[in-house]
Design a protein around this motif. Structure first.
Motif, short mmCIF file in Angstrom:
data_model
loop_
_atom_site.label_atom_id
_atom_site.label_comp_id
_atom_site.label_asym_id
_atom_site.label_seq_id
_atom_site.Cartn_x
_atom_site.Cartn_y
_atom_site.Cartn_z
N ILE A 159 -4.98 -26.99 -14.14
CA ILE A 159 -5.25 -28.12 -15.03
C ILE A 159 -4.44 -28.01 -16.30
O ILE A 159 -3.73 -28.95 -16.71
CB ILE A 159 -6.76 -28.23 -15.33
N ASP A 160 -4.47 -26.86 -16.96
CA ASP A 160 -3.72 -26.68 -18.20
C ASP A 160 -2.21 -26.72 -17.97
O ASP A 160 -1.46 -27.13 -18.87
CB ASP A 160 -4.09 -25.33 -18.84
N ALA A 161 -1.77 -26.33 -16.78
CA ALA A 161 -0.33 -26.33 -16.49
C ALA A 161 0.20 -27.73 -16.19
O ALA A 161 1.42 -27.91 -16.07
CB ALA A 161 -0.04 -25.42 -15.30
N GLY A 162 -0.69 -28.71 -16.07
CA GLY A 162 -0.23 -30.08 -15.81
C GLY A 162 0.05 -30.38 -14.36
O GLY A 162 0.66 -31.41 -14.05
N VAL A 163 -0.41 -29.52 -13.45
CA VAL A 163 -0.15 -29.73 -12.02
C VAL A 163 -0.69 -31.07 -11.56
O VAL A 163 -0.06 -31.79 -10.77
CB VAL A 163 -0.78 -28.59 -11.20
N PHE A 164 -1.87 -31.46 -12.06
CA PHE A 164 -2.50 -32.68 -11.58
C PHE A 164 -2.01 -33.94 -12.29
O PHE A 164 -2.54 -35.02 -12.07
CB PHE A 164 -4.02 -32.55 -11.68
N GLU A 165 -0.98 -33.78 -13.12
CA GLU A 165 -0.31 -34.97 -13.65
C GLU A 165 0.59 -35.59 -12.60
O GLU A 165 0.94 -36.77 -12.67
CB GLU A 165 0.49 -34.61 -14.90
N ARG A 166 0.99 -34.79 -11.60
CA ARG A 166 1.84 -35.27 -10.52
C ARG A 166 1.14 -35.27 -9.17
O ARG A 166 1.42 -36.10 -8.31
CB ARG A 166 3.11 -34.41 -10.44
N ALA A 167 0.24 -34.33 -8.96
CA ALA A 167 -0.49 -34.22 -7.69
C ALA A 167 -1.93 -34.66 -7.88
O ALA A 167 -2.53 -34.43 -8.94
CB ALA A 167 -0.45 -32.78 -7.18
N ASP A 168 -2.50 -35.31 -6.86
CA ASP A 168 -3.92 -35.67 -6.91
C ASP A 168 -4.79 -34.50 -6.48
O ASP A 168 -5.86 -34.29 -7.04
CB ASP A 168 -4.19 -36.85 -5.98
N TYR A 169 -4.33 -33.75 -5.47
CA TYR A 169 -5.09 -32.60 -5.00
C TYR A 169 -4.16 -31.60 -4.36
O TYR A 169 -2.99 -31.90 -4.07
CB TYR A 169 -6.20 -33.03 -4.02
N LEU A 170 -4.66 -30.39 -4.17
CA LEU A 170 -3.90 -29.32 -3.53
C LEU A 170 -4.57 -28.95 -2.22
O LEU A 170 -5.79 -28.81 -2.15
CB LEU A 170 -3.84 -28.08 -4.44
N ASN A 171 -3.76 -28.78 -1.19
CA ASN A 171 -4.26 -28.27 0.08
C ASN A 171 -3.79 -26.83 0.23
O ASN A 171 -2.60 -26.57 0.35
CB ASN A 171 -3.77 -29.11 1.26
N SER A 239 -0.31 -20.80 1.43
CA SER A 239 0.39 -22.09 1.34
C SER A 239 -0.36 -23.00 0.39
O SER A 239 -1.57 -23.17 0.49
CB SER A 239 0.46 -22.73 2.73
N VAL A 240 0.39 -23.62 -0.54
CA VAL A 240 -0.19 -24.60 -1.47
C VAL A 240 0.64 -25.87 -1.39
O VAL A 240 1.81 -25.88 -1.78
CB VAL A 240 -0.22 -24.08 -2.92
N SER A 241 0.04 -26.94 -0.88
CA SER A 241 0.73 -28.23 -0.77
C SER A 241 0.18 -29.19 -1.82
O SER A 241 -1.01 -29.53 -1.77
CB SER A 241 0.54 -28.84 0.62
N PRO A 242 1.00 -29.62 -2.77
CA PRO A 242 0.56 -30.63 -3.74
C PRO A 242 0.66 -32.01 -3.10
O PRO A 242 1.72 -32.42 -2.63
CB PRO A 242 1.56 -30.46 -4.89
N LEU A 243 -0.45 -32.75 -3.08
CA LEU A 243 -0.50 -34.01 -2.33
C LEU A 243 -1.09 -35.13 -3.18
O LEU A 243 -1.78 -34.90 -4.17
CB LEU A 243 -1.35 -33.83 -1.07
N THR A 244 -0.82 -36.36 -2.75
CA THR A 244 -1.43 -37.52 -3.36
C THR A 244 -2.47 -38.08 -2.40
O THR A 244 -2.45 -37.79 -1.21
CB THR A 244 -0.39 -38.61 -3.68
#
Length: 267
Positions: A159-171, A239-244
């Motif tokens: 959250i602090d790193a801004g990951v969810f500014e581009r991704a909705d969720y992580l798989n 494995s970490v997939s950033p997804l919308t």
């Protein structure tokens, strides 16, 4: 984010080993409230109920419903101030783009995105032989070590790193420790594999559905390229997939042209 409010759910049921593994790991990262199915709800996708019974549980709440029910009930009334939703840890991997819509674990994360709450879906790859289902394997709690460690790290920092500014969720999919060799597994950012190997066989009045990729995974031989979720896990990595969220649309000129000419086809 210091001490985030975390809603924890799953699809294997609130009493599953993987669920407790994540509850214990995340409790060191923030305040965790369980809102999870009272019984196994695997592979139900985003199935939804109208009314669900709720029971007090030592970890939070057990819901007589689906993972999507749990997220809506949780964010709608039980844990409305949640900063993060985590779903898992599922016994069995959720790998490949064609699997995402089937998985109750992933569907719980997707449901959270419609509340504008970031989410992480977490699953454990359980290697099995051709004639054994992962659901028939007795998984020791220590098998979830890589999954628990990765989930806490992501809950602490994304959250602090801004990951969810581009991704909705992580798989997230983690290997069992014996796959990752000496020491903890490394983390690899991936995209869902598009390799599809489902087929069907008919035997008189019954049809058997097969996913042939699991047989290849058990042998360590898969067609998936580097950078995909399945390749990362077979190679012993997290494995970490950033997804919308699903049904993301794009401008499509060919379809625009068809829409413009549609009135001309009227009888």
């Amino acid at each position: 984010m210091a001490d985030p409010e975390i809603l924890l759910t799953n699809d294997d049921g609130i009493g599953s080993t993987g669920f407790r593994a994540l509850y214990d790991a995340l409790s060191a990262a923030g305040t965790v409230t369980a809102v999870a199915p009272a019984a196994d709800q695997s592979a139900v996708g985003r199935a939804l109920s109208h009314n669900v019974e709720i029971h007090q549980h030592e970890l939070g709440y057990a819901i007589e419903g689906t993972p999507a029910d749990c997220v809506i009930a949780g964010l709608g009334t039980l844990v409305p101030d949640a900063d993060l939703v985590v779903a898992g840890c599922n016994q069995g991997a959720n790998l490949g783009s064609y699997v995402l819509g089937r998985s109750g674990t992933v569907s719980a994360a997707v449901e959270a995105t419609f509340f504008d709450v970031p989410a992480i879906a977490v699953s454990l790859y359980v290697p099995v032989s051709e004639d054994t289902s992962y659901t028939d394997v007795d998984v020791d709690p220590s098998a979830y070590d890589n999954a628990a460690r990765a989930t806490r790290y992501l809950a602490d920092h994304t959250i602090d790193a801004g990951v969810f500014e581009r991704a909705d969720y992580l798989n997230v999919n983690a290997p069992v420790p014996e796959q990752s060799g000496d020491g903890p597994a490394e983390m690899v950012v991936t995209e869902p594999s598009r390799t599809y190997m489902m087929d069907a066989e008919r035997h008189d009045g019954e049809i058997t559905l097969h996913d042939r990729i699991w047989e290849l995974m058990g042998e360590g031989e898969i067609p998936d390229p580097e950078g995909t979720d399945r390749r990362a896990v077979v190679d012993g990595n997290v494995s970490v997939s950033p997804l919308t969220a699903p049904h993301t649309t794009e401008h499509h000129e060919a379809l625009d042209a068809l829409a413009e000419t549609f009135p001309d086809t009227a009888d």
